[in-house]
Design a protein around this motif. Structure first.
Motif, PDB file in Angstrom:
ATOM      1  N   ARG A   1      -6.501  -5.203  -9.876  1.00 47.14           N
ATOM      2  CA  ARG A   1      -5.423  -5.494  -8.911  1.00 47.14           C
ATOM      3  C   ARG A   1      -5.108  -4.307  -8.018  1.00 47.14           C
ATOM      4  O   ARG A   1      -4.749  -4.484  -6.855  1.00 47.14           O
ATOM      5  CB  ARG A   1      -4.152  -5.910  -9.657  1.00 47.14           C
ATOM      6  N   PHE A   2      -5.211  -3.097  -8.573  1.00 45.03           N
ATOM      7  CA  PHE A   2      -4.875  -1.890  -7.824  1.00 45.03           C
ATOM      8  C   PHE A   2      -6.150  -1.117  -7.498  1.00 45.03           C
ATOM      9  O   PHE A   2      -7.111  -1.124  -8.278  1.00 45.03           O
ATOM     10  CB  PHE A   2      -3.972  -0.978  -8.654  1.00 45.03           C
ATOM     11  N   THR A   3      -6.115  -0.413  -6.367  1.00 48.19           N
ATOM     12  CA  THR A   3      -7.226   0.449  -5.984  1.00 48.19           C
ATOM     13  C   THR A   3      -6.683   1.773  -5.484  1.00 48.19           C
ATOM     14  O   THR A   3      -5.837   1.802  -4.581  1.00 48.19           O
ATOM     15  CB  THR A   3      -8.077  -0.195  -4.874  1.00 48.19           C
TER      16      THR A   3
ATOM     17  N   HIS B   1      -3.568   0.906  -3.253  1.00 48.31           N
ATOM     18  CA  HIS B   1      -3.506  -0.461  -2.767  1.00 48.31           C
ATOM     19  C   HIS B   1      -3.172  -1.361  -3.951  1.00 48.31           C
ATOM     20  O   HIS B   1      -3.896  -1.365  -4.945  1.00 48.31           O
ATOM     21  CB  HIS B   1      -4.844  -0.871  -2.165  1.00 48.31           C
ATOM     22  N   MET B   2      -2.108  -2.108  -3.837  1.00 43.08           N
ATOM     23  CA  MET B   2      -1.634  -2.928  -4.955  1.00 43.08           C
ATOM     24  C   MET B   2      -1.625  -4.396  -4.545  1.00 43.08           C
ATOM     25  O   MET B   2      -0.944  -4.761  -3.580  1.00 43.08           O
ATOM     26  CB  MET B   2      -0.227  -2.490  -5.366  1.00 43.08           C
ATOM     27  N   ASN B   3      -2.377  -5.191  -5.249  1.00 45.68           N
ATOM     28  CA  ASN B   3      -2.445  -6.626  -4.987  1.00 45.68           C
ATOM     29  C   ASN B   3      -1.944  -7.402  -6.198  1.00 45.68           C
ATOM     30  O   ASN B   3      -1.835  -6.861  -7.301  1.00 45.68           O
ATOM     31  CB  ASN B   3      -3.888  -7.037  -4.676  1.00 45.68           C
ATOM     32  N   SER B   4      -1.648  -8.672  -5.975  1.00 43.10           N
ATOM     33  CA  SER B   4      -1.207  -9.571  -7.051  1.00 43.10           C
ATOM     34  C   SER B   4      -0.085  -8.939  -7.871  1.00 43.10           C
ATOM     35  O   SER B   4      -0.115  -8.941  -9.103  1.00 43.10           O
ATOM     36  CB  SER B   4      -2.389  -9.938  -7.956  1.00 43.10           C
ATOM     37  N   LEU B   5       0.878  -8.411  -7.183  1.00 44.85           N
ATOM     38  CA  LEU B   5       1.980  -7.729  -7.860  1.00 44.85           C
ATOM     39  C   LEU B   5       2.804  -8.703  -8.694  1.00 44.85           C
ATOM     40  O   LEU B   5       2.984  -9.873  -8.326  1.00 44.85           O
ATOM     41  CB  LEU B   5       2.867  -7.034  -6.831  1.00 44.85           C
TER      42      LEU B   5
ATOM     43  N   ARG C   1       0.844  -1.180   0.000  1.00 42.81           N
ATOM     44  CA  ARG C   1       0.000   0.000   0.000  1.00 42.81           C
ATOM     45  C   ARG C   1       0.888   1.241   0.000  1.00 42.81           C
ATOM     46  O   ARG C   1       1.682   1.437   0.925  1.00 42.81           O
ATOM     47  CB  ARG C   1      -0.930   0.065   1.210  1.00 42.81           C
ATOM     48  N   LEU C   2       0.757   2.031  -1.031  1.00 45.07           N
ATOM     49  CA  LEU C   2       1.474   3.291  -1.119  1.00 45.07           C
ATOM     50  C   LEU C   2       0.610   4.399  -0.521  1.00 45.07           C
ATOM     51  O   LEU C   2      -0.614   4.395  -0.650  1.00 45.07           O
ATOM     52  CB  LEU C   2       1.814   3.627  -2.565  1.00 45.07           C
ATOM     53  N   SER C   3       1.295   5.361   0.107  1.00 43.45           N
ATOM     54  CA  SER C   3       0.620   6.521   0.677  1.00 43.45           C
ATOM     55  C   SER C   3       1.283   7.786   0.155  1.00 43.45           C
ATOM     56  O   SER C   3       2.484   7.797  -0.139  1.00 43.45           O
ATOM     57  CB  SER C   3       0.699   6.500   2.201  1.00 43.45           C
TER      58      SER C   3
END
Length: 115
Positions: free
Chosen positions: A66-68, A81-85, A18-20
């Motif tokens: 994958r990303f939100t 929010h990054m999933n399944s990178l 998760r990037l902020s």
């Protein structure tokens, strides 16, 4: 205007991050925001964007599902929010804000996905 990005790191393929991006100096609640990324040897590309109201988002095809992207107006913070990178997601990620017709950029945070 300051955009302070954080949350990058080294992650295995299939993992999540998760990037902020903490913003100051802009009226956060009315500012369009986005995440871009730049991989080595490639041009910077738009990854995701969110309107000032937060009710509309855009994703580049490669990250859809994958990303939100989201924002918290109280914390003045933009998230990704990054999933399944996967390895193709390896890049420096930058947050972007457009205020009064001017683009502002964060310093970038490195995301490295190991396969």
């Amino acid at each position: 205007v300051q955009l302070q990005a954080s949350g990058g790191g080294l992650v295995q393929a299939g993992g999540s991050l998760r990037l902020s991006c903490k913003a100051s100096g802009i009226i956060f609640a009315i500012t369009p925001l986005a995440w871009y990324r730049q991989a080595p040897g490639k041009q910077r590309e738009l990854v995701a964007s969110i309107t000032s109201s937060g009710d509309s988002t855009y994703y580049t095809d490669s990250v859809k599902g994958r990303f939100t992207i989201s924002k918290d107006n109280i914390r003045r913070t933009l998230y990704l929010h990054m999933n399944s990178l996967n390895a193709e997601d390896t890049a420096v990620y930058y947050c972007n804000a457009v205020s009064r017709g001017t683009d502002f950029w964060g310093q970038g945070t490195q995301v490295t996905v190991s396969s």
